[in-house]
Design a protein around this motif. Structure first.
Motif, PDB file in Angstrom:
ATOM      1  N   SER A  26      -0.563  15.257  -5.163  1.00 20.07           N
ATOM      2  CA  SER A  26      -0.607  15.550  -3.736  1.00 20.07           C
ATOM      3  C   SER A  26      -1.546  16.702  -3.405  1.00 20.07           C
ATOM      4  O   SER A  26      -2.243  16.683  -2.384  1.00 20.07           O
ATOM      5  CB  SER A  26       0.807  15.861  -3.234  1.00 20.07           C
ATOM      6  OG  SER A  26       0.805  16.188  -1.866  1.00 20.07           O
ATOM      7  N   LEU A  27      -1.571  17.722  -4.277  1.00 20.45           N
ATOM      8  CA  LEU A  27      -2.323  18.935  -3.989  1.00 20.45           C
ATOM      9  C   LEU A  27      -3.770  18.893  -4.468  1.00 20.45           C
ATOM     10  O   LEU A  27      -4.630  19.579  -3.903  1.00 20.45           O
ATOM     11  CB  LEU A  27      -1.618  20.140  -4.622  1.00 20.45           C
ATOM     12  CG  LEU A  27      -0.218  20.450  -4.081  1.00 20.45           C
ATOM     13  CD1 LEU A  27       0.429  21.570  -4.883  1.00 20.45           C
ATOM     14  CD2 LEU A  27      -0.294  20.831  -2.609  1.00 20.45           C
ATOM     15  N   VAL A  28      -4.043  18.104  -5.504  1.00 15.85           N
ATOM     16  CA  VAL A  28      -5.398  18.038  -6.066  1.00 15.85           C
ATOM     17  C   VAL A  28      -6.019  16.695  -5.689  1.00 15.85           C
ATOM     18  O   VAL A  28      -5.478  15.644  -6.041  1.00 15.85           O
ATOM     19  CB  VAL A  28      -5.370  18.197  -7.600  1.00 15.85           C
ATOM     20  CG1 VAL A  28      -6.787  18.200  -8.160  1.00 15.85           C
ATOM     21  CG2 VAL A  28      -4.640  19.476  -7.986  1.00 15.85           C
ATOM     22  N   PRO A  29      -7.143  16.680  -4.984  1.00 14.15           N
ATOM     23  CA  PRO A  29      -7.742  15.420  -4.540  1.00 14.15           C
ATOM     24  C   PRO A  29      -8.297  14.605  -5.704  1.00 14.15           C
ATOM     25  O   PRO A  29      -8.652  15.173  -6.748  1.00 14.15           O
ATOM     26  CB  PRO A  29      -8.872  15.883  -3.615  1.00 14.15           C
ATOM     27  CG  PRO A  29      -9.236  17.237  -4.142  1.00 14.15           C
ATOM     28  CD  PRO A  29      -7.943  17.852  -4.584  1.00 14.15           C
ATOM     29  N   PRO A  30      -8.373  13.288  -5.547  1.00 14.49           N
ATOM     30  CA  PRO A  30      -8.981  12.458  -6.594  1.00 14.49           C
ATOM     31  C   PRO A  30     -10.444  12.825  -6.810  1.00 14.49           C
ATOM     32  O   PRO A  30     -11.162  13.164  -5.867  1.00 14.49           O
ATOM     33  CB  PRO A  30      -8.842  11.032  -6.040  1.00 14.49           C
ATOM     34  CG  PRO A  30      -7.746  11.111  -5.034  1.00 14.49           C
ATOM     35  CD  PRO A  30      -7.839  12.481  -4.444  1.00 14.49           C
ATOM     36  N   GLY A  90      -2.741   6.627  -4.807  1.00 15.99           N
ATOM     37  CA  GLY A  90      -2.597   7.310  -3.528  1.00 15.99           C
ATOM     38  C   GLY A  90      -1.915   8.660  -3.668  1.00 15.99           C
ATOM     39  O   GLY A  90      -1.514   9.078  -4.764  1.00 15.99           O
ATOM     40  N   SER A  91      -1.768   9.354  -2.550  1.00 17.39           N
ATOM     41  CA  SER A  91      -1.147  10.678  -2.533  1.00 17.39           C
ATOM     42  C   SER A  91       0.338  10.549  -2.210  1.00 17.39           C
ATOM     43  O   SER A  91       0.716   9.979  -1.184  1.00 17.39           O
ATOM     44  CB  SER A  91      -1.831  11.571  -1.498  1.00 17.39           C
ATOM     45  OG  SER A  91      -1.223  12.837  -1.455  1.00 17.39           O
ATOM     46  N   PRO A  92       1.212  11.070  -3.071  1.00 14.06           N
ATOM     47  CA  PRO A  92       2.656  10.968  -2.826  1.00 14.06           C
ATOM     48  C   PRO A  92       3.071  11.710  -1.559  1.00 14.06           C
ATOM     49  O   PRO A  92       2.552  12.791  -1.275  1.00 14.06           O
ATOM     50  CB  PRO A  92       3.275  11.618  -4.064  1.00 14.06           C
ATOM     51  CG  PRO A  92       2.216  11.569  -5.102  1.00 14.06           C
ATOM     52  CD  PRO A  92       0.924  11.715  -4.360  1.00 14.06           C
ATOM     53  N   ASP A 130       0.837  -1.190   0.000  1.00 17.87           N
ATOM     54  CA  ASP A 130       0.000   0.000   0.000  1.00 17.87           C
ATOM     55  C   ASP A 130       0.878   1.248   0.000  1.00 17.87           C
ATOM     56  O   ASP A 130       1.792   1.370   0.799  1.00 17.87           O
ATOM     57  CB  ASP A 130      -0.902   0.014   1.235  1.00 17.87           C
ATOM     58  CG  ASP A 130      -1.985  -1.054   1.178  1.00 17.87           C
ATOM     59  OD1 ASP A 130      -2.271  -1.533   0.059  1.00 17.87           O
ATOM     60  OD2 ASP A 130      -2.539  -1.408   2.233  1.00 17.87           O
ATOM     61  N   GLY A 131       0.600   2.140  -0.923  1.00 23.35           N
ATOM     62  CA  GLY A 131       1.366   3.370  -1.004  1.00 23.35           C
ATOM     63  C   GLY A 131       2.654   3.260  -1.784  1.00 23.35           C
ATOM     64  O   GLY A 131       3.373   4.254  -1.914  1.00 23.35           O
ATOM     65  N   ALA A 132       2.964   2.076  -2.323  1.00 19.59           N
ATOM     66  CA  ALA A 132       4.231   1.895  -3.039  1.00 19.59           C
ATOM     67  C   ALA A 132       4.297   2.749  -4.292  1.00 19.59           C
ATOM     68  O   ALA A 132       5.337   3.337  -4.608  1.00 19.59           O
ATOM     69  CB  ALA A 132       4.431   0.422  -3.395  1.00 19.59           C
ATOM     70  N   VAL A 133       3.191   2.833  -5.020  1.00 16.71           N
ATOM     71  CA  VAL A 133       3.168   3.630  -6.243  1.00 16.71           C
ATOM     72  C   VAL A 133       3.375   5.107  -5.918  1.00 16.71           C
ATOM     73  O   VAL A 133       4.150   5.799  -6.571  1.00 16.71           O
ATOM     74  CB  VAL A 133       1.843   3.427  -7.006  1.00 16.71           C
ATOM     75  CG1 VAL A 133       1.767   4.382  -8.194  1.00 16.71           C
ATOM     76  CG2 VAL A 133       1.720   1.989  -7.486  1.00 16.71           C
TER      77      VAL A 133
END
Length: 260
Positions: A166-170, A181-183, A35-38
């Motif tokens: 990171s700054l713009v939500p999905p 996910g968010s970097p 989870d979060g690897a990408v």
């Protein structure tokens, strides 16, 4: 502090992840990603972009050595980069243009963006994207200058993607962007630093700054448009952002390197 061997192992894993994320090259690990690897691996997107740019530059140089004109060599270089990436970013640009340009409601716009068929807005966007990039490369002409321009464009255009994520939500809870996910801040900073370094080395500090300013303005405009119309970003929006970056950086490079 992590052991050196583990540290380098993680770097290689991130590079493979980033390359598999933006290209069709069979470099992804066979093991399932944590989870979060990408998101963590997004720092390496400029490196993956640099490889794509070098591949296009190599084809351009070979085409030039074979006696082809700058126009034909530029077209072959663009075809190479699109082939290596599976036209992932071009697809995102077309879907973004169709979605944001058509549909009256947020739901309808998202539905259009998920449709594999291409519409009028998407077709026009692709024509403009390929036309502007092709013209810029043909204007630059010199194989070494084209190499610098392609490396700058492909690394620089991807350097801002982690910050955008990171700054713009999905815009929706599923899809490529949401699943990535968010970097983390570290990945955002490293990606920006790597992209800036490549831009500065390839184009010089002044033109690198101009490219970064244009890329930032384009990102802010696209982010504002995406938030207002669909509530955030998607994988297609990220592809459109990358394409805008390529176009702008190649135009800056053409203004600097054209005719040399």
């Amino acid at each position: 502090m992590k052991p050196r061997a583990e540290f380098f192992k993680e770097i290689i894993a991130d590079l493979r992840m980033a390359a598999s994320f933006v290209t069709i090259l069979p470099v992804a690990s066979s093991k399932p990603a944590d989870d979060g690897a990408v998101a963590r691996a997004t720092w390496a997107l400029p490196v993956a972009g640099l490889l794509v740019g070098l591949a296009g530059a190599l084809v351009y140089k070979i085409a030039s050595r074979c006696g082809l004109t700058a126009n034909l060599a530029a077209l072959l270089a663009l075809a190479t980069t699109a082939l290596i990436t599976g036209a992932l970013h071009e697809d995102g640009l077309a879907d973004t243009a169709d979605g944001l340009g058509g549909g009256r409601t947020r739901a309808r716009k998202l539905e259009i963006m998920r449709d594999s068929r291409i519409g009028t807005y998407g077709t026009c966007a692709l024509i403009l994207s390929f036309g502007l990039r092709w013209s810029a490369l043909a204007t630059i002409a010199n194989p070494w200058a084209v190499t610098l321009a392609l490396c700058a464009a492909h690394a620089g255009a991807r350097a801002g993607v982690p910050a955008f994520m990171s700054l713009v939500p999905p815009a929706r809870p599923d899809g490529l962007s949401a699943s990535a996910g968010s970097p983390p801040g570290r990945s955002v900073a490293i990606a920006f630093a790597l992209g800036t370094l490549v831009l500065a080395l390839a184009l010089g500090p002044g033109k690198a700054l101009a490219g970064l300013i244009l890329l930032s303005l384009a990102g802010l405009l696209l982010a504002r448009l995406a938030i207002r119309q669909i509530g955030g970003q998607t994988g297609d929006i990220l592809g459109a952002f990358e394409q805008l970056g390529e176009i702008l950086i190649l135009l800056v490079a053409a203004a600097l390197l054209g005719g040399h």
